[in-house]
Write an enzyme that holds these catalytic residues in place. Sequence first.
Site, PDB file in Angstrom:
ATOM      1  N   ARG A  29       0.700  -1.274   0.026  1.00  0.00           N
ATOM      2  CA  ARG A  29       0.134   0.079   0.028  1.00  0.00           C
ATOM      3  C   ARG A  29       0.990   1.207   0.069  1.00  0.00           C
ATOM      4  NH1 ARG A  29      -5.517  -0.367   1.707  1.00  0.00           N
ATOM      5  NH2 ARG A  29      -6.180  -2.066   0.834  1.00  0.00           N
ATOM      6  N   ARG A  33      -3.754   6.927   0.629  1.00  0.00           N
ATOM      7  CA  ARG A  33      -4.186   8.000   1.340  1.00  0.00           C
ATOM      8  C   ARG A  33      -3.118   8.848   2.242  1.00  0.00           C
ATOM      9  NH1 ARG A  33      -9.481   4.957   3.142  1.00  0.00           N
ATOM     10  NH2 ARG A  33      -7.832   3.459   3.275  1.00  0.00           N
ATOM     11  N   ARG A  42      -7.074  11.250  -6.554  1.00  0.00           N
ATOM     12  CA  ARG A  42      -8.247  10.428  -5.742  1.00  0.00           C
ATOM     13  C   ARG A  42      -9.468  11.282  -5.799  1.00  0.00           C
ATOM     14  NH1 ARG A  42     -12.243   8.284  -4.628  1.00  0.00           N
ATOM     15  NH2 ARG A  42     -12.439   6.934  -2.844  1.00  0.00           N
ATOM     16  N   ASP A  79      -6.958  -3.097  -7.569  1.00  0.00           N
ATOM     17  CA  ASP A  79      -7.175  -3.709  -6.231  1.00  0.00           C
ATOM     18  C   ASP A  79      -7.597  -5.003  -6.455  1.00  0.00           C
ATOM     19  OD1 ASP A  79      -8.341  -2.613  -3.328  1.00  0.00           O
ATOM     20  OD2 ASP A  79      -9.745  -3.999  -4.112  1.00  0.00           O
ATOM     21  N   TYR A 156     -14.958 -11.467   0.297  1.00  0.00           N
ATOM     22  CA  TYR A 156     -15.759 -10.542   0.059  1.00  0.00           C
ATOM     23  C   TYR A 156     -16.904 -10.640  -1.029  1.00  0.00           C
ATOM     24  CZ  TYR A 156     -11.649  -7.911   2.092  1.00  0.00           C
ATOM     25  OH  TYR A 156     -10.842  -7.349   2.942  1.00  0.00           O
TER      26      TYR A 156
HETATM   27  O1  CP3 Z   1       0.008   0.794  -3.288  1.00  0.00           O
HETATM   28  C1  CP3 Z   1      -0.461  -0.632  -3.270  1.00  0.00           C
HETATM   29  O2  CP3 Z   1      -0.272  -1.445  -2.499  1.00  0.00           O
HETATM   30  C2  CP3 Z   1      -1.292  -1.028  -4.608  1.00  0.00           C
HETATM   31  C3  CP3 Z   1      -2.652  -0.912  -4.571  1.00  0.00           C
HETATM   32  C4  CP3 Z   1      -3.335  -1.890  -3.386  1.00  0.00           C
HETATM   33  C5  CP3 Z   1      -4.740  -1.365  -3.215  1.00  0.00           C
HETATM   34  N1  CP3 Z   1      -5.612  -2.418  -2.500  1.00  0.00           N
HETATM   35  C6  CP3 Z   1      -5.433   0.085  -3.464  1.00  0.00           C
HETATM   36  C7  CP3 Z   1      -6.619   0.580  -2.446  1.00  0.00           C
HETATM   37  C8  CP3 Z   1      -3.367  -3.065  -3.350  1.00  0.00           C
HETATM   38  C9  CP3 Z   1      -2.252  -4.030  -3.572  1.00  0.00           C
HETATM   39  C10 CP3 Z   1      -4.564  -3.442  -2.791  1.00  0.00           C
HETATM   40  C11 CP3 Z   1      -4.743  -4.909  -2.120  1.00  0.00           C
HETATM   41  C12 CP3 Z   1      -5.993  -5.019  -1.356  1.00  0.00           C
HETATM   42  N2  CP3 Z   1      -7.232  -4.702  -1.525  1.00  0.00           N
HETATM   43  C13 CP3 Z   1      -6.015  -6.091  -0.403  1.00  0.00           C
HETATM   44  C14 CP3 Z   1      -5.099  -7.111  -0.084  1.00  0.00           C
HETATM   45  C15 CP3 Z   1      -4.017  -6.486   0.646  1.00  0.00           C
HETATM   46  C16 CP3 Z   1      -4.567  -5.986   2.158  1.00  0.00           C
HETATM   47  O3  CP3 Z   1      -4.270  -4.767   2.441  1.00  0.00           O
HETATM   48  O4  CP3 Z   1      -4.830  -6.643   3.204  1.00  0.00           O
HETATM   49  C17 CP3 Z   1      -7.436  -6.100   0.173  1.00  0.00           C
HETATM   50  C18 CP3 Z   1      -8.059  -7.095   1.381  1.00  0.00           C
HETATM   51  C19 CP3 Z   1      -8.096  -5.177  -0.646  1.00  0.00           C
HETATM   52  C20 CP3 Z   1      -9.649  -4.863  -0.439  1.00  0.00           C
HETATM   53  C21 CP3 Z   1      -9.853  -3.601  -0.008  1.00  0.00           C
HETATM   54  N3  CP3 Z   1      -9.609  -2.393  -0.824  1.00  0.00           N
HETATM   55  C22 CP3 Z   1     -10.300  -2.923   0.939  1.00  0.00           C
HETATM   56  C23 CP3 Z   1     -10.650  -3.821   2.408  1.00  0.00           C
HETATM   57  C24 CP3 Z   1     -10.356  -1.414   0.772  1.00  0.00           C
HETATM   58  C25 CP3 Z   1     -10.944  -0.422   1.897  1.00  0.00           C
HETATM   59  C26 CP3 Z   1     -10.044  -0.356   3.131  1.00  0.00           C
HETATM   60  C27 CP3 Z   1      -9.315   0.836   2.915  1.00  0.00           C
HETATM   61  O5  CP3 Z   1      -7.886   0.906   3.074  1.00  0.00           O
HETATM   62  O6  CP3 Z   1      -9.793   1.849   2.454  1.00  0.00           O
HETATM   63  C28 CP3 Z   1      -9.788  -1.099  -0.331  1.00  0.00           C
HETATM   64  C29 CP3 Z   1      -9.526   0.169  -0.754  1.00  0.00           C
HETATM   65  C30 CP3 Z   1      -8.134   0.651  -1.454  1.00  0.00           C
HETATM   66  N4  CP3 Z   1      -7.432  -0.309  -2.030  1.00  0.00           N
HETATM   67  C31 CP3 Z   1      -7.744   1.770  -1.188  1.00  0.00           C
HETATM   68  C32 CP3 Z   1      -6.825   1.752  -1.901  1.00  0.00           C
HETATM   69  C33 CP3 Z   1      -5.441   2.838  -2.063  1.00  0.00           C
HETATM   70  C34 CP3 Z   1      -8.296   2.999  -0.397  1.00  0.00           C
HETATM   71  C35 CP3 Z   1      -9.513   3.587  -1.046  1.00  0.00           C
HETATM   72  C36 CP3 Z   1      -9.379   5.143  -1.320  1.00  0.00           C
HETATM   73  O7  CP3 Z   1      -8.379   5.496  -1.697  1.00  0.00           O
HETATM   74  O8  CP3 Z   1     -10.512   5.785  -1.227  1.00  0.00           O
END
Ligand code: CP3
Length: 350
Positions: A29, A33, A42, A79, A156
Amino acid sequence: MSDGKAPQKKLLKALAGEKTDGPPIWLMRQAGRYLPEYRKVRADAGSFLDLCYAPALAEEVTLQPIRRYGFDAAILFSDILVVPDALGQKVAFKEGEGPVLEPVTDAAGIAALKSPAGVKAELAPVYETVSRLRASLPPEVTLIGFAGAPWTVATYMVGGRGSPDQAAAKLLAYREPETFQSLIEILVEATVEHLSAQVEAGAEVLQIFDTWAGSLPEPSFERFALKPVKAIRAKLKARFPHIPVIAFPRGAGGMAERYFRETGVEGLSLDTGVSPAWAKAHLQPLGCVQGNLDPLLLVAGGDEMRAQARHILETFGQAPFIFNLGHGIVPQTPPDHVGELVKLVKDWRS
Ligand code: CP3
């Protein structure tokens, strides 16, 4: 790499089993944010999925942490839930709530999904982001593609949202194992298609995120976490023998060793709870390990962050190793702490 020469990039060297001159570093990640430049893109992009499907913007946010910190790898901005989206399940990301999906709860819901063979066409904008990145990244930076593991994506899809205990998916798996298995098989195929398309577009390494692997008891872990990732790894190996795979079976605990051995992945990403000394003795001899600083140490910063980062470096730094966190960067992380950590790792030598 496909020309048979030894890899030059630090991350590829580590995954090929070579000790590097100081370990490579990237952070799960790393785009997100906590960075003001991400929040700006974003805000202009509309929804989170719109950002994932806009190649120029997804490319930009992937590059932001590379410009700021000089990481050794960039991870595609996307994602894990684009796969259920491509299978025709309704997926939305709600502000403050995380992902919300229309749950797939039974055999009829599974039968209504689109064919996994269609994933490549559905997710074309994601692969365009990958090819843009391959052209725009500095030559020393490795491009990582990724997908969620079938079990985590299924939690999910069945639950319709994130949950602390993955109860909905577990209950379906326990009550109707054959039905649940059919969903896992669709996801194995969809994941292979999705990861293959990323390699064809220029991804050099693949990471498979199994965030909820640790909630499964051993027989179910074997069936729904280990076996599907082993199958994905084997199918990718047949298509792309030189592309290394890192798996992140978060919370696998005592099953991590068997998982590393049997899935055949080149890299194992360790969660925060794994003892570095234990992992050095039992996991690092099997391949490259990656991890595992607590993301909250990166929030706290200071002496405690530095001491624990050095402890990880000193434990793993003599053998193939990639510095990373034990889970993703959290939004409240001060960007300066990330800069300090990167400097500490880059200056460290065994
Ligand atoms: O920089 C990176 O690592 C690459 C991008 C990336 C994202 N999600 C962007 C993201 C990666 C590799 C993921 C993987 C992901 N997504 C996982 C597995 C890794 C982990 O963290 O456990 C999972 C379970 C998800 C599903 C997911 N996506 C959730 C549960 C959420 C909400 C939680 C949150 O942090 O908001 C997301 C949203 C998400 N994916 C965001 C980002 C940057 C935030 C959304 C936003 O910017 O509004």
